[in-house]
Design a protein around this motif. Sequence first.
Motif, mmCIF file in Angstrom:
data_model
loop_
_atom_site.group_PDB
_atom_site.id
_atom_site.type_symbol
_atom_site.label_atom_id
_atom_site.label_comp_id
_atom_site.label_asym_id
_atom_site.label_seq_id
_atom_site.Cartn_x
_atom_site.Cartn_y
_atom_site.Cartn_z
ATOM 1 N N MET A 336 22.357 11.316 -58.600
ATOM 2 C CA MET A 336 23.623 11.120 -57.899
ATOM 3 C C MET A 336 24.725 10.742 -58.880
ATOM 4 S SD MET A 336 22.180 8.956 -54.634
ATOM 5 C CE MET A 336 23.815 8.340 -54.256
ATOM 6 N N ALA A 337 24.409 9.856 -59.827
ATOM 7 C CA ALA A 337 25.400 9.414 -60.805
ATOM 8 C C ALA A 337 25.857 10.575 -61.684
ATOM 9 C CB ALA A 337 24.823 8.294 -61.664
ATOM 10 N N THR A 338 24.920 11.444 -62.050
ATOM 11 C CA THR A 338 25.283 12.605 -62.870
ATOM 12 C C THR A 338 26.198 13.549 -62.105
ATOM 13 O OG1 THR A 338 23.189 12.475 -64.084
ATOM 14 C CG2 THR A 338 24.382 14.563 -64.179
ATOM 15 N N ILE A 339 25.879 13.803 -60.843
ATOM 16 C CA ILE A 339 26.735 14.666 -60.019
ATOM 17 C C ILE A 339 28.138 14.081 -59.916
ATOM 18 C CG2 ILE A 339 27.086 15.576 -57.679
ATOM 19 C CD1 ILE A 339 23.972 15.624 -57.439
ATOM 20 N N ALA A 340 28.226 12.773 -59.686
ATOM 21 C CA ALA A 340 29.538 12.126 -59.589
ATOM 22 C C ALA A 340 30.301 12.238 -60.897
ATOM 23 C CB ALA A 340 29.363 10.658 -59.195
ATOM 24 N N ASP A 341 29.625 12.042 -62.030
ATOM 25 C CA ASP A 341 30.280 12.156 -63.335
ATOM 26 C C ASP A 341 30.785 13.573 -63.585
ATOM 27 O OD1 ASP A 341 29.943 9.504 -63.947
ATOM 28 O OD2 ASP A 341 28.129 9.796 -65.139
ATOM 29 N N ALA A 395 32.505 28.175 -55.045
ATOM 30 C CA ALA A 395 32.501 28.177 -56.508
ATOM 31 C C ALA A 395 32.500 26.754 -57.063
ATOM 32 C CB ALA A 395 33.707 28.949 -57.030
ATOM 33 N N GLN A 396 33.231 25.858 -56.422
ATOM 34 C CA GLN A 396 33.251 24.465 -56.882
ATOM 35 C C GLN A 396 31.862 23.836 -56.783
ATOM 36 O OE1 GLN A 396 36.321 22.978 -54.282
ATOM 37 N NE2 GLN A 396 37.967 23.360 -55.764
ATOM 38 N N GLY A 397 31.183 24.078 -55.680
ATOM 39 C CA GLY A 397 29.834 23.549 -55.535
ATOM 40 C C GLY A 397 28.884 24.126 -56.563
ATOM 41 N N ALA A 398 28.986 25.442 -56.797
ATOM 42 C CA ALA A 398 28.118 26.086 -57.777
ATOM 43 C C ALA A 398 28.408 25.587 -59.182
ATOM 44 C CB ALA A 398 28.285 27.604 -57.696
ATOM 45 N N GLU A 399 29.678 25.314 -59.483
ATOM 46 C CA GLU A 399 30.038 24.803 -60.804
ATOM 47 C C GLU A 399 29.478 23.397 -61.019
ATOM 48 O OE1 GLU A 399 31.228 25.164 -64.502
ATOM 49 O OE2 GLU A 399 31.674 26.750 -63.041
ATOM 50 N N VAL A 400 29.544 22.572 -59.984
ATOM 51 C CA VAL A 400 28.950 21.234 -60.085
ATOM 52 C C VAL A 400 27.438 21.350 -60.287
ATOM 53 C CG1 VAL A 400 28.502 19.073 -58.854
ATOM 54 C CG2 VAL A 400 30.768 20.128 -58.737
ATOM 55 N N LEU A 401 26.811 22.288 -59.590
ATOM 56 C CA LEU A 401 25.372 22.505 -59.762
ATOM 57 C C LEU A 401 25.058 22.910 -61.201
ATOM 58 C CD1 LEU A 401 22.476 22.868 -58.571
ATOM 59 C CD2 LEU A 401 23.125 25.245 -58.071
ATOM 60 N N LEU A 402 25.779 23.886 -61.732
ATOM 61 C CA LEU A 402 25.544 24.356 -63.100
ATOM 62 C C LEU A 402 25.685 23.210 -64.106
ATOM 63 C CD1 LEU A 402 25.295 26.474 -65.396
ATOM 64 C CD2 LEU A 402 27.766 26.863 -65.150
ATOM 65 N N GLN A 403 26.797 22.493 -64.031
ATOM 66 C CA GLN A 403 27.053 21.452 -65.019
ATOM 67 C C GLN A 403 26.083 20.277 -64.869
ATOM 68 O OE1 GLN A 403 28.948 21.978 -67.498
ATOM 69 N NE2 GLN A 403 29.941 23.846 -66.755
ATOM 70 N N THR A 404 25.645 19.994 -63.656
ATOM 71 C CA THR A 404 24.652 18.936 -63.446
ATOM 72 C C THR A 404 23.317 19.328 -64.065
ATOM 73 O OG1 THR A 404 25.736 18.213 -61.396
ATOM 74 C CG2 THR A 404 23.424 17.574 -61.704
#
Length: 412
Positions: A336-341, A395-404
């Motif tokens: 969760m912390a990584t996703i928030a960051d 796209a925003q959700g997918a980008e957060v997924l990729l970077q996480t």
Amino acid sequence: MVALLSKLAINSDRLYLSINELAEIGKLDNGGVCRLAFSEADIQARQLVSRWMQEAGMAVRSDAVGNIIGRYAGTKSQAALATGSHIDTVPIGGRYDGCLGVLAGIEVARVLHQSQTRLRHPFEVIVFSDEENSVIGCKAIAGNAPTDPERYRRKDGTDIQTCLQMVGGDWDKLHTAQRDRSEIAAFIELHVEQGGVLEAKNKQIGVVTGIVGQYRYMVRIVGRPNHAGTTPMNMRKDALVAASRLVLAINRLGMETIGDQVATVGHLTVSPNGTNVVPALVNLSIDLRDLSEENLQYLITEIKKEAVAIAANTGTEITFEQKLHVLPTLAKPELMATIADVCKQLDLSYDYLPSRAGHDAQEIGRFTDMAMIFVPSRDGISHSEEEYTSPEQCAQGAEVLLQTLLAIDKSY
């Protein structure tokens, strides 16, 4: 704070084209999608998704319950980082529920493959079987699938063995689908919220704190039928009056109990259901959901106490039959912390919220670290042809997924 974001990025146009192309399979005249598990439409969709996985450089296999598993090799031989969801729908569904999570995972693989990037961990995208009905796909992987085949008979009567044979599965080898933490180090599911919290708060991303537990009961209230005109009010045993008082008590407890629970009576039948007959029998449902198992136990205990008092007051008999008990699953705080960051670095607004609907991640989170990412659903609508999440939000959700995934690849 996680490391600076990678220069890799989601191709938003390609992702949305995939969403729309998949939605053509099982498309309804009203714009919705009907792709029931193990149907011909489901089989066609499975073939398309499998081809996309292969084109993204993934090795693709299917397990004993028909889960499709695409695996993009890592540089180390170790447990995989996994994502995924489902592509089956309700009878009149939309194009985002489940599908976004699968297609965003494939888009991550495409980005890695196109850039010739390998993670340290293998990366997996899982398409879980029959999420909308039996949830057999994720339960089998978690080792929690009931072994009675009658539990999985399709509504049209087709047995589970026949269904699985259609997608290359084998009921007799159910146990071989089970996996553990040594195979999946972490699982992150991207999903549309299916509610209106993010939209109401004007937030772009939801960091899911956990997936609620569920208690479901059927309640039977037995009174005594009698003539509505000739039976004095103080001589009645009115099952509907008792049911009405119980419904109000359930709502009151849901509102007043300290916690984040919801309590719903969504189904009610009355017999003999005649205009001039005192109701003799009522059947009603109770649906309780919360992240706290302790709170759920408290609620049902208090509801049963209320029922005892109502039965005594109305001269009726009230009995409870439990139909469902699903334990809550909490998200891993570090994930969760990584996703928030990641959201902070992408300059995306976010908020923390529980998932009040069940997801494949709930079962996977019983044996390994789990987290979920939500994106908004317009007007909170889902399981409907009106379900909509914009291309930008997807796209925003997918980008957060990729970077996480890129961030935790370094820390797991």
